[in-house]
Write a protein that holds these residues in place. Structure first.
Motif, PDB file in Angstrom:
ATOM      1  N   LYS A  52       0.827  -1.200   0.000  1.00  0.00           N
ATOM      2  CA  LYS A  52       0.000   0.000   0.000  1.00  0.00           C
ATOM      3  C   LYS A  52       0.865   1.255   0.000  1.00  0.00           C
ATOM      4  N   SER A 437     -14.045  -7.321  -2.693  1.00  0.00           N
ATOM      5  CA  SER A 437     -14.766  -6.414  -1.798  1.00  0.00           C
ATOM      6  C   SER A 437     -13.943  -6.086  -0.557  1.00  0.00           C
ATOM      7  N   THR A 440     -11.154  -3.851  -1.580  1.00  0.00           N
ATOM      8  CA  THR A 440     -11.657  -2.521  -1.926  1.00  0.00           C
ATOM      9  C   THR A 440     -11.971  -1.705  -0.680  1.00  0.00           C
ATOM     10  N   VAL A 441     -12.638  -2.345   0.288  1.00  0.00           N
ATOM     11  CA  VAL A 441     -12.955  -1.638   1.535  1.00  0.00           C
ATOM     12  C   VAL A 441     -11.666  -1.228   2.242  1.00  0.00           C
ATOM     13  N   ASN A 442     -10.709  -2.156   2.286  1.00  0.00           N
ATOM     14  CA  ASN A 442      -9.454  -1.877   2.976  1.00  0.00           C
ATOM     15  C   ASN A 442      -8.702  -0.739   2.302  1.00  0.00           C
ATOM     16  N   LEU A 443      -8.623  -0.778   0.972  1.00  0.00           N
ATOM     17  CA  LEU A 443      -7.898   0.269   0.251  1.00  0.00           C
ATOM     18  C   LEU A 443      -8.640   1.603   0.287  1.00  0.00           C
ATOM     19  N   SER A 444      -9.972   1.553   0.303  1.00  0.00           N
ATOM     20  CA  SER A 444     -10.741   2.801   0.378  1.00  0.00           C
ATOM     21  C   SER A 444     -10.516   3.494   1.715  1.00  0.00           C
ATOM     22  N   LEU A 445     -10.526   2.717   2.798  1.00  0.00           N
ATOM     23  CA  LEU A 445     -10.245   3.304   4.109  1.00  0.00           C
ATOM     24  C   LEU A 445      -8.838   3.885   4.143  1.00  0.00           C
ATOM     25  N   TRP A 446      -7.919   3.197   3.486  1.00  0.00           N
ATOM     26  CA  TRP A 446      -6.535   3.700   3.421  1.00  0.00           C
ATOM     27  C   TRP A 446      -6.448   4.973   2.588  1.00  0.00           C
ATOM     28  N   ARG A 447      -7.038   4.935   1.405  1.00  0.00           N
ATOM     29  CA  ARG A 447      -6.886   6.035   0.466  1.00  0.00           C
ATOM     30  C   ARG A 447      -7.632   7.286   0.922  1.00  0.00           C
ATOM     31  N   ILE A 448      -8.845   7.101   1.466  1.00  0.00           N
ATOM     32  CA  ILE A 448      -9.688   8.254   1.787  1.00  0.00           C
ATOM     33  C   ILE A 448      -9.429   8.759   3.203  1.00  0.00           C
ATOM     34  N   TYR A 449      -9.341   7.816   4.157  1.00  0.00           N
ATOM     35  CA  TYR A 449      -9.268   8.218   5.562  1.00  0.00           C
ATOM     36  C   TYR A 449      -7.907   7.924   6.196  1.00  0.00           C
TER      37      TYR A 449
END
Length: 769
Positions: A52, A437, A440-449
């Motif tokens: 990541k 899924s 995606t959830v893991n990377l979204s939390l990383w990327r956004i928050y």
């Protein structure tokens, strides 16, 4: 409760029990596993974190000018190995100050005073007066010069904590910035036992440590900190004038990778800041660092506050380091260039400058998620950069365990509801969707928050469920593959079989005519070697030779046709179509020759005969397929193109070369460097062809010998035998292809006595195979 008609109550209970077992297993693996297993899980999650950081590194805007002054290999070569004289650091500090640096951070430990040569001088010149000795002391007071240069700027020095509790060098000196109406005064010295930590919060911390019996939660907080038992500090002379101190320790994960760093560590029930945190405090013009922690049902460390900026941490006061890419993200300036006055631009204007080293011998290179041999000084710079924008620091929130527990439960329920009702293909697709899924959830939390949550156990749970519920289909498919592989293993290498299993249309074992490349490889002087060795030793020797040769053929996607005594036959381009068959066959031949060099070294040490081989390669149309009789069949190639490759292998001994390829192979693989060997008519063929050998060393192509050889051949084929002889005689006797030179000179001598007829096409007729 609705009933699932496809399964009996017993089956449903069975699936439910298995799902509950898998759920409990994965929960225990995530939260309650033994230390050894936990290390493996953490290692895998660490590798995911590394990916990541590499692929989705936090993108932040530099809020300040961060520069690195590097004591690099060039600086070491110019000024000598470390430790340097303090006068160089004084010059470095003075230059940086003059060029506009506002904070200078030294990732170097100044724990010892520099020896002065005055004692030696006075011993040699005892007649010096006291005043003269004092002048010498002032002149050679390099520590004083360094301290004086530090007094003109905000300097942050490094200290080092360790686990040697008997080693305690130096003392901690707090520098507090005092502000008045007129100016920003310099610092008032005050000896304390802690550096830059708020007194009130320090009292709370001491209370927690000392009152372990009064609060179970206090033990929880105390045990989480990174704790040391000894320290090494800068000498007091430097500490008194420095604006701050911070520890330079690099804290690695158990796999040796620096992924996180503590902002504060504990020593003797007190907290001390990191080098980057102290640099941030000094840069922020703040006197103290406030501790943020909470004690409710569970006591945990929340973070630190400097002025109006709060930096959240985990409960051990650590943050994940948001690496910005590969090393050298920040501007590096060689310390040698700076000291010598070669830097004249304004790169240091209003800069925070980190001074450290990237020289390999100085042991300040770390393994990080983005690079090995990552300079430790850039790690401190990266952490400082992150503190400037703490919202972009990746972190693992205190509720992460609850989030993982809920995700494990959701995955378990979905798998239990879906898998029993679907066939194997749908189950595989559904498994992929769950994995996508989760990622995606893991990377979204990383990327956004910027939230970093573990993912390995979630993926493992999905795979365990999928493995269980589609196990029958999996084992059926596995058995089918084993049957196919056992059928075709006698024909083609494993890589080709794998391609067959993934795409059965890519292969054809029926007879067909294709353009392929074929190789013949024969061991030279095998008869004499076999007569000198017992049968068992000969078998072992031959296996030792054939194994690496065969391995290179298979590694280059070749198909082994057969072994005939001391000969190997192989071909490329079938049964799997391969447009690069010519190139791969030549690559294989070169690697085979390279392996023999190493193998012969082993044979010589073992007292065994050395081995040499001849390799012939040709490209052309040939028949390929499953051929033979009703009793025995073989997947092989036949045709004139195959016979030509065999003839070329036989000619290698005549021409004194190890590898010969036809003009047809040379035309399809033009990227190699070739030496034209001859124009020949082989046995059984009336049409002449050009044959080549492949040059291993590109320098041979540009050598004078190569040029003379090519020129001499040109004259030879034009029947200009006098000029050809002159060109051949210009070649050095140690030319790698001197046997070829001898062959041509003998022919020229014969043609000078009896010139060839008018129909001569330059070819040489071979009468032996």
């Amino acid at each position: 409760m609705p009933q699932i008609k496809l399964y009996s109550t017993l089956t449903k209970h069975h699936f439910l029990a298995v799902a509950a077992l898998i759920f409990c297993l994965t929960v225990s693996l995530q939260f309650f596993s033994p230390a050894i297993i936990a290390q493996v899980v953490n290692r895998l999650d660490g590798l995911v974190y590394d990916l990541k950081i590499k692929l989705l590194a936090p993108q932040t805007t530099n809020l300040t000018n961060i520069q690195i002054v590097d004591i690099d290999e060039e600086s070491i070569a110019h000024f000598g190995r470390m430790p340097w004289s303090r006068e160089k650091f004084a010059k470095l500090t003075q230059t940086l100050t003059e060029q506009g640096a506002v904070v200078i951070v030294y990732d170097i430990l100044f724990s010892e005073s520099q020896d002065s040569p005055v004692k030696d001088i006075t011993r040699v010149l005892p007649q010096l007066s006291q005043n003269e000795q004092m002048l010498l002391n002032d002149y050679f007071d390099y520590d004083g010069a360094f301290a004086l240069s530090m007094a003109n700027n905000d300097i942050v020095l490094a200290n080092l904590f360790h686990y040697h509790n008997k080693i305690k060098v130096g003392g901690f000196v707090k520098k507090s910035r005092v502000m008045n109406d007129a100016s920003q005064n310099r610092f008032a010295d005050q000896s304390i036992s802690q550096k830059s930590i708020d007194a009130d919060n320090m009292a709370k911390r001491s209370h927690l440590v000392k009152s372990t019996s009064s609060s179970e939660n206090s033990n929880t907080l105390q045990e989480n900190f990174v704790t040391f038992t000894g320290y090494t500090n800068p000498i007091t002379r430097f500490s008194k004038v420095a604006a701050g101190q911070g520890f330079m320790n690099a804290i690695t994960d158990f796999d040796g990778v620096v992924r996180r760093t503590p902002l504060v560590i504990e020593y003797e029930q007190h907290l001390f800041p990191s080098l980057a945190l102290e640099a941030f405090r000094v840069y922020s013009l703040v006197d103290q660092i406030n501790i943020e922690w909470e004690q409710s049902n569970n006591a945990y460390f929340e973070g630190v506050t400097i002025g109006n900026v709060t930096i959240p941490t985990d409960d051990s006061a650590q943050i994940l380091i948001p690496y910005r890419g590969q090393k050298n993200h920040y501007t590096y300036t060689s310390a040698a260039d700076l000291i010598q006055g070669k830097i004249t631009d304004n790169r240091f204007e209003q800069a925070v400058v980190f001074v450290g080293t990237s020289a390999i011998g100085l042991a300040d290179l770390q393994t990080t998620p983005v690079s090995v041999n990552y300079p430790g000084v850039e790690i401190h710079a990266t952490v400082f950069d992150a503190l400037m924008s703490p919202n972009n620091i990746p972190y693992r929130p205190d509720w992460w365990k609850g989030a993982i527990f809920i995700q494990l439960m959701i995955i378990s329920l979905l798998c239990l509801l879906v898998f029993p009702h679907k066939d194997a293909l749908f189950s595989v697709v559904f498994t992929v969707l769950i994995i996508i899924s989760v990622i995606t959830v893991n990377l979204s939390l990383w990327r956004i928050y910027r939230i970093d949550l573990p993912i390995v156990v979630l993926l493992l749970q999905t795979l365990i469920f999928a493995t269980y519920f589609i196990g029958y289909g999996f084992f059926s498919e596995s058995n089918r593959r084993k049957v196919i592989k056992s059928m075709f293993a006698q024909y083609v290498p494993g890589a080709h079989i794998d391609k067959l299993l993934s795409d059965s249309t890519a292969i054809n074992l029926e007879g067909e005519r294709k353009t392929l490349s074929v190789m013949f490889c024969d061991i030279r002087n095998f008869t004499s070697i076999s007569e000198s060795m017992p049968a068992n030793e000969l078998k072992d020797w031959l296996n030792s030779v054939f194994s690496p040769l065969t391995n290179e053929i298979l590694r280059k996607d070749g198909t082994i046709d057969k072994y005939v005594g001391d000969m190997i036959m192989a071909f490329w381009g079938a049964p799997i179509t391969d447009e690069l068959h010519s190139q791969k066959s030549i690559h294989a031949g070169l690697e085979m020759l390279s392996n023999l060099t190493k193998l012969n070294e082993e044979f010589i040490q073992q007292g065994k005969p050395s081995v040499s081989i001849g390799i012939g390669i040709n490209t052309g149309e040939m028949n390929v397929g499953d051929m033979g009789s009703d009793f025995r069949r073989s997947y092989t190639v036949i045709g004139d193109a195959v016979n030509l490759a065999s003839r070329l292998e036989g000619l290698t001994k005549f021409y004194g070369v190890e590898l010969l390829v036809s003009e047809f192979t040379q035309q399809q693989a033009p990227d190699f460097n070739y030496l034209l060997v001859d124009k020949v008519k082989v046995v059984g063929k009336s049409t002449p062809i050009f044959i080549y050998t492949v040059l291993k060393d590109e320098q041979q192509v540009t050598s004078d010998d190569f040029k003379y050889f090519s020129l001499a051949q040109k004259y030879y084929f034009n029947q200009q035998f006098e000029l050809s002889e002159q060109a051949f005689n210009q070649i050095n006797p140690d030319f790698n292809f001197s046997p070829l030179v001898s062959i041509y000179l003998k022919r020229i001598e014969a043609y000078k006595c009896e010139p060839p007829n008018e129909h001569w096409d330059g070819s040489y007729q071979h009468i032996k195979k």
